[in-house]
Design a protein around this motif. Structure first.
Motif, PDB file in Angstrom:
ATOM      1  N   ASN A  57       0.822  -1.203   0.000  1.00 17.57           N
ATOM      2  CA  ASN A  57       0.000   0.000   0.000  1.00 17.57           C
ATOM      3  C   ASN A  57       0.862   1.262   0.000  1.00 17.57           C
ATOM      4  N   THR A  58       0.706   2.055  -1.031  1.00 17.14           N
ATOM      5  CA  THR A  58       1.459   3.302  -1.178  1.00 17.14           C
ATOM      6  C   THR A  58       1.209   4.247  -0.005  1.00 17.14           C
ATOM      7  N   TYR A  59      -0.058   4.367   0.383  1.00 20.16           N
ATOM      8  CA  TYR A  59      -0.416   5.267   1.486  1.00 20.16           C
ATOM      9  C   TYR A  59       0.393   4.942   2.747  1.00 20.16           C
ATOM     10  N   HIS A  60       0.443   3.670   3.107  1.00 23.00           N
ATOM     11  CA  HIS A  60       1.136   3.265   4.335  1.00 23.00           C
ATOM     12  C   HIS A  60       2.647   3.479   4.223  1.00 23.00           C
ATOM     13  N   LEU A  61       3.238   3.089   3.089  1.00 25.29           N
ATOM     14  CA  LEU A  61       4.700   3.191   2.953  1.00 25.29           C
ATOM     15  C   LEU A  61       5.140   4.646   2.804  1.00 25.29           C
ATOM     16  N   TYR A  62       4.274   5.470   2.246  1.00 25.68           N
ATOM     17  CA  TYR A  62       4.557   6.897   2.134  1.00 25.68           C
ATOM     18  C   TYR A  62       4.620   7.543   3.521  1.00 25.68           C
ATOM     19  N   LEU A  63       3.657   7.183   4.384  1.00 28.61           N
ATOM     20  CA  LEU A  63       3.647   7.748   5.737  1.00 28.61           C
ATOM     21  C   LEU A  63       4.767   7.158   6.589  1.00 28.61           C
ATOM     22  N   ARG A  64       5.046   5.881   6.399  1.00 28.48           N
ATOM     23  CA  ARG A  64       6.036   5.193   7.219  1.00 28.48           C
ATOM     24  C   ARG A  64       6.564   3.973   6.491  1.00 28.48           C
ATOM     25  N   PRO A  65       7.866   3.893   6.184  1.00 30.53           N
ATOM     26  CA  PRO A  65       8.975   4.755   6.623  1.00 30.53           C
ATOM     27  C   PRO A  65       9.215   5.961   5.720  1.00 30.53           C
ATOM     28  N   LYS A 129       5.057   9.986  -8.291  1.00 32.54           N
ATOM     29  CA  LYS A 129       6.424  10.164  -7.778  1.00 32.54           C
ATOM     30  C   LYS A 129       6.708   9.213  -6.622  1.00 32.54           C
ATOM     31  N   ILE A 130       5.730   9.086  -5.727  1.00 33.64           N
ATOM     32  CA  ILE A 130       5.900   8.177  -4.591  1.00 33.64           C
ATOM     33  C   ILE A 130       6.073   6.745  -5.102  1.00 33.64           C
TER      34      ILE A 130
END
Ligand SMILES: [Zn+2]
Length: 371
Positions: A57-65, A129-130
């Motif tokens: 999940n992009t959302y989760h990995l973007y927020l952390r780490p 980009k993420i």
């Protein structure tokens, strides 16, 4: 990425997706590795049960780490020690479902993190980009997931936004990652058709139906699945996002969909709901207290080879970590085997019989107390 259909069986089809990190045989189930791990399992265990691709999940990995951390560590596959292909979603779905949503504009979505409440803004360019930094093999365009129920007007505006964002994602897409487009349209046939045509018009490596299994009745979901599947380009992978109830999967494969992801097998495992070739089991039930038999005699997984239902029940009731591990090993093995058998049935032109046989099993809940 290359895709070819090997055998059509009615609308159903068996195919192969070729990625730089390995083959994906379709129909295929994609285990969900939300934050960069399929909960309770190691990549070696996933390989052993036949998993060919993992979703993160992009959302989760973007927020952390953070995507830059992962980029510097060699990309998401190396970071999590998974040698095969990875697909990342665009983050759109989690922004709507998990975060505290602030504002949607034509440029993107402002939201607060579900972790620490910090303020973020993600739009199509940022989402791309993420995902480029994460380095997955297949990435998804940023869309607005139309909720259910939604008025016709809402679904229409949402569709327009999704098309606009898809165009902008396509414009900044770089070589080296396959980019899939997502079409929406809610539960309106004409809007589904229009959204699909607009997304196909932009041109992507694969196509995904979004906005299903968001609370609509099953009958309506199946109607949308059967309506959209055959309309999607035949020479590209067709992805039904977030759907993994095997009864729904049977309908979708019949309609020509190829790939699926869902937290159902892993989440159910942790909650003690296990899939077997005789039906679904709730392992906590008293009837299994002294049951020496394996969970599923037809399953060859480590859990079924080694332990009794009585022991699995005991681990579950004791809240042991091993309970989650053994249950997840079994449920995902069951899923991977189901998809393998389904693929073989399609290759033999026997999908119709497979569907009828398994529908009966999947609708059965074989806890004796409940019958
Ligand atoms: Zn098993």
């Amino acid at each position: 990425m290359k895709f070819r259909v090997i055998a059509p069986d009615g609308e159903a089809r068996a195919g192969v997706i070729e990625t730089g990190r390995g083959l994906i045989h379709t129909p295929q189930f994609i285990p969900v590795g939300t934050v960069g791990t399929v909960k309770a399992l190691s990549p070696a265990e996933l390989r052993e049960m036949g998993a060919e691709i993992i979703l993160c999940n992009t959302y989760h990995l973007y927020l952390r780490p953070g995507e830059e951390v992962i980029r510097r560590l060699g990309g998401v596959q190396r970071f999590m020690g998974w040698p095969g292909p990875v697909l990342t979603d665009s983050g759109g779905f989690q922004v709507y479902s998990l975060s505290r949503l602030r504002r949607i504009t034509s440029d993107g979505v402002e939201f607060r993190s579900h972790i620490d409440g910090s303020l973020h803004f993600v739009g199509p360019e940022r989402a791309m980009k993420i995902q480029q930094a994460l380095g997955a093999d297949i990435i998804m365009a940023f869309d607005e997931c139309t909720p259910y129920p939604a008025t016709y007007e809402y679904a229409l505006n949402s569709l327009r936004l999704t098309t606009e964002w898809a165009r902008r994602c396509r414009a900044v897409h770089r070589e080296g990652q396959a980019l899939f487009g997502i079409f929406q349209g809610g539960t309106y046939r004409d809007l589904r058709l229009r959204s699909l045509e607009e997304i196909v018009g932009i041109g992507f490596d694969g196509y995904a139906a979004g906005g299903l299994s968001v609370g609509e009745p099953k009958g309506l979901m199946h109607e949308m699945i059967h309506f959209t599947g055959p309309l999607m380009p035949a020479d590209r992978p067709r992805y039904l996002m977030g759907i993994g109830d095997l009864l729904d999967v049977l309908e979708a494969v019949e309609a020509g969909y190829d790939i699926f992801d869902c937290v159902m097998p892993t989440r159910n495992a942790r909650n003690g709901t296990l899939f077997t070739s005789e039906g679904r089991i709730s392992i906590k039930r008293t009837e299994f207290k002294e049951d020496p038999s394996p969970l599923d005699p037809e399953c060859g997984c480590y859990t079924c080879r080694s332990f009794s239902r009585a022991y699995l029940r005991h681990l579950y009731l004791s809240g042991e970590i091993l309970s989650m591990r053994l249950n997840t090993i079994h449920n995902l093995t069951f899923y991977m085997r189901f998809f393998r058998l389904m693929r073989e049935a399609v290759l033999k032109g026997e999908f119709r019989g497979f569907k009828e046989r398994w529908k009966k099993v999947l609708e059965r809940n074989f806890n004796r107390e409940s019958s």
